[in-house]
Motif scaffolding. Structure first.
Motif, short mmCIF file in Angstrom:
data_model
loop_
_atom_site.label_atom_id
_atom_site.label_comp_id
_atom_site.label_asym_id
_atom_site.label_seq_id
_atom_site.Cartn_x
_atom_site.Cartn_y
_atom_site.Cartn_z
N GLY A 28 1.02 5.25 8.03
CA GLY A 28 1.61 4.13 7.51
C GLY A 28 3.03 3.88 6.84
O GLY A 28 3.48 3.01 6.56
N MET A 29 3.38 5.20 6.23
CA MET A 29 4.63 4.96 5.39
C MET A 29 5.79 5.33 6.11
O MET A 29 6.56 6.24 6.21
CB MET A 29 4.36 6.23 4.44
N ALA A 30 6.30 4.10 6.89
CA ALA A 30 7.47 3.92 7.77
C ALA A 30 7.80 2.70 7.85
O ALA A 30 7.02 1.83 8.08
CB ALA A 30 6.94 4.84 9.28
N HIS A 36 11.28 6.60 6.73
CA HIS A 36 9.94 7.08 6.51
C HIS A 36 9.88 8.19 5.61
O HIS A 36 10.74 8.89 5.24
CB HIS A 36 9.42 7.14 7.78
N CYS A 37 8.55 8.22 5.04
CA CYS A 37 8.35 9.41 4.36
C CYS A 37 8.08 10.73 5.29
O CYS A 37 7.51 10.53 6.42
CB CYS A 37 6.65 9.29 3.74
N HIS A 38 8.72 11.71 4.94
CA HIS A 38 8.89 12.99 5.70
C HIS A 38 7.57 13.94 5.48
O HIS A 38 7.41 14.96 5.83
CB HIS A 38 10.10 13.67 5.67
N MET A 39 6.65 13.47 4.63
CA MET A 39 5.65 14.03 4.60
C MET A 39 4.68 13.54 5.74
O MET A 39 4.39 12.12 5.72
CB MET A 39 4.79 13.87 3.20
N LEU A 40 4.55 14.13 6.77
CA LEU A 40 4.37 13.59 8.25
C LEU A 40 2.95 13.07 8.15
O LEU A 40 2.72 12.23 9.24
CB LEU A 40 4.68 14.57 9.27
N SER A 41 2.19 13.59 7.39
CA SER A 41 0.74 13.05 7.29
C SER A 41 0.79 11.59 6.68
O SER A 41 -0.04 10.66 7.21
CB SER A 41 -0.36 13.72 6.50
N HIS A 42 1.91 11.45 5.76
CA HIS A 42 1.90 9.92 5.37
C HIS A 42 2.51 9.12 6.19
O HIS A 42 2.16 7.91 6.51
CB HIS A 42 2.79 9.99 3.82
N GLN A 43 3.51 9.59 7.01
CA GLN A 43 4.27 8.68 7.93
C GLN A 43 3.19 8.38 9.04
O GLN A 43 3.24 7.20 9.40
CB GLN A 43 5.36 9.45 8.67
N PHE A 100 1.20 10.06 -5.86
CA PHE A 100 1.58 11.60 -5.16
C PHE A 100 3.11 11.53 -4.88
O PHE A 100 3.79 10.36 -5.04
CB PHE A 100 0.82 11.78 -3.55
N PRO A 101 3.79 12.52 -4.76
CA PRO A 101 5.19 12.60 -4.33
C PRO A 101 5.49 12.19 -3.02
O PRO A 101 4.44 12.48 -2.33
CB PRO A 101 5.51 14.08 -4.98
N HIS A 102 6.52 11.56 -2.44
CA HIS A 102 7.09 11.52 -1.36
C HIS A 102 8.37 11.87 -1.09
O HIS A 102 9.27 12.01 -2.05
CB HIS A 102 7.01 9.91 -1.12
N VAL A 103 8.94 11.99 -0.19
CA VAL A 103 10.15 12.27 0.64
C VAL A 103 10.70 11.35 1.52
O VAL A 103 10.39 11.41 2.62
CB VAL A 103 10.50 13.78 0.92
#
Ligand SMILES: [Cu+2]
Length: 431
Positions: free
Chosen positions: A423-425, A413-420, A363-366
């Motif tokens: 765990g993505m932080a 962190h990933c600013h797709m906040l569901s990803h953050q 998936f993409p991330h930001v």
């Protein structure tokens, strides 16, 4: 009934008079609270700052000092992060790393200078995947000392929300959202904030400040009815303004456009399989267009990079269909889910760091760094735009170069906040 994606134009109009203070300080209260928002034809129970969604537009002059009191009128905790603004660390609004959560009924005073002109925004940084998706965000505009002459300076925020079958905020918790592209709304709303309050004429010169406050949705924004240029990304001026073509705006990213209206200005989103209409700015009447060329905005003072004193690699892992990783959450950075006890990178103040970010997920991330901007490097290592958030498609690798000149503990962190949230932080320590 099932809701289809709809578009809606919120025509909030507030005169600038009274917000542009000549004083050195800019005082404001931001009170998050429950509100009713009119979205896609429904009155939806949402959250908002000072009764509105989006919250009030904060507009300051470069070099002023903000004194903003967060007055928590929610029934849960609150924090505000000033996205893209290079504030002192204790003003950054991040739970655990920089301050405690402000409990219901309590308040907290943020105070910081705004050395950089540009388009920024503020939003909740407490349970942000939930609170931002319910409406706790707003634009934060810092005007240049010598702003370019335009007839209208208009903020447009592309916000998506997931409504249920009764037209209310969807409370259902779907774990699949957290492991895939996130909680993508079924209602996309162009929230237009026309600061001048004047009707736009054909031939008028506009500055559009585009913001993506959606928690997970990436927009690719096309503009019709405007001839102009892209002049800034993530608040920071481009040395060479770019041709106006569809603009990728991942969650948290911003873009400034200056151009002359040739007709109604229509926004659409071509990121997904189908092109969505996002809304328009109506025009009425016409005038001779300005003849002055559109030139680069005055540069902000950026720290000068040196040869990298530190290099690091950040691997984005996890999500549906990905190889296993060692982090305990759905998403991980370098085999750790959530904020690690030790920072991903620790550097002396002033260090130039080169970080290679590799997206191994499906998936993409930001990726967003707090407290700093960074240069995106191209494949040849040449510096591109100076941003605070960088978008990585599936399988993509990007190197960034950052001068770590702002002391403190900063989230990355990933600013797709569901990803953050899943765990993505991680974080960086400076000084
Ligand atoms: Cu992500």
């Amino acid at each position: 009934m099932s809701l289809s994606r709809r578009s809606f134009l919120g025509g909030m109009t507030v005169a600038l008079a009274g917000t542009r203070l000549p004083a050195a300080t800019h005082e404001l209260i931001l009170a998050p609270q429950s509100i009713k928002a009119h979205l896609a034809g429904y009155d939806v129970s949402m959250l908002g700052f000072n009764g509105g969604l989006p919250g009030p537009e904060v507009r300051m002059r470069q070099g002023q000092t903000a004194r903003i009191t967060l007055d928590n009128r929610l029934e849960e905790g609150a924090l505000v992060h000033w996205h893209g603004l290079r504030v002192p660390n204790r003003m950054d609004g991040v739970n655990v790393l920089t301050q405690d959560v402000v409990i219901p009924g309590d308040s907290y005073r943020y105070q910081f200078g705004v050395p950089d002109a540009g388009t920024y925004w503020y939003h909740s940084h407490y349970l942000s995947y939930d609170q931002v998706s319910r409406g706790l965000f707003g634009a934060f505009i810092v005007e240049e000392q010598n702003a370019p002459a335009v007839d209208h300076d208009i903020v447009v925020q592309f916000f998506d929300v997931l409504l249920d079958q009764s037209g209310q905020y969807d409370e259902a918790f779907n774990p699949a959202h957290f492991a895939t592209e996130g909680r993508i709304g079924n209602t996309v709303t162009a929230l237009v904030f026309n600061g001048t309050g004047k009707t736009v004429k054909r031939g008028d010169r506009l500055r559009l400040r585009l913001i993506n406050p959606s928690i997970d949705r990436v927009h690719r924004v096309g503009l019709d009815g405007l001839i102009g240029k892209i002049v800034a990304l993530d608040g920071m001026p481009l040395a060479h303004p770019r041709t106006l073509e569809p603009i990728l705006l991942a969650p948290g990213q911003r873009c400034d456009v200056i151009g002359d209206a040739t007709g109604p200005i229509r926004f659409d989103d071509s990121f997904g399989e189908q092109t969505l209409s996002l809304g328009e700015i109506a025009v009425s009447g016409s005038r001779e267009p300005a003849k002055a060329p559109i030139t680069a905005l005055p540069a902000n003072r950026m720290p000068a990079p040196k040869d990298p004193g530190q290099t690091a690699e950040l691997v984005l892992q996890g999500g549906a269909g990905s190889a296993s990783h060692n982090g305990t959450g759905t998403w991980a950075l370098n085999d750790v889910s959530g904020l690690p006890r030790r920072p991903f990178l620790s550097a002396a103040q002033g260090t130039t760091a080169r970080i290679s970010i590799r997206n191994e997920t499906g998936f993409p991330h930001v990726m967003h760094l707090h407290g700093h901007h960074f240069w995106e490097l191209d494949a040849a290592g040449e510096a591109g735009p100076y941003r605070d958030s960088t978008y990585l498609d599936t399988g993509e690798t990007r190197d960034i170069l950052v001068v770590l000149d702002n002391p403190g503990s900063w989230m990355l962190h990933c600013h797709m906040l569901s990803h953050q949230a899943d765990g993505m932080a991680t974080w960086i320590r400076v000084g």
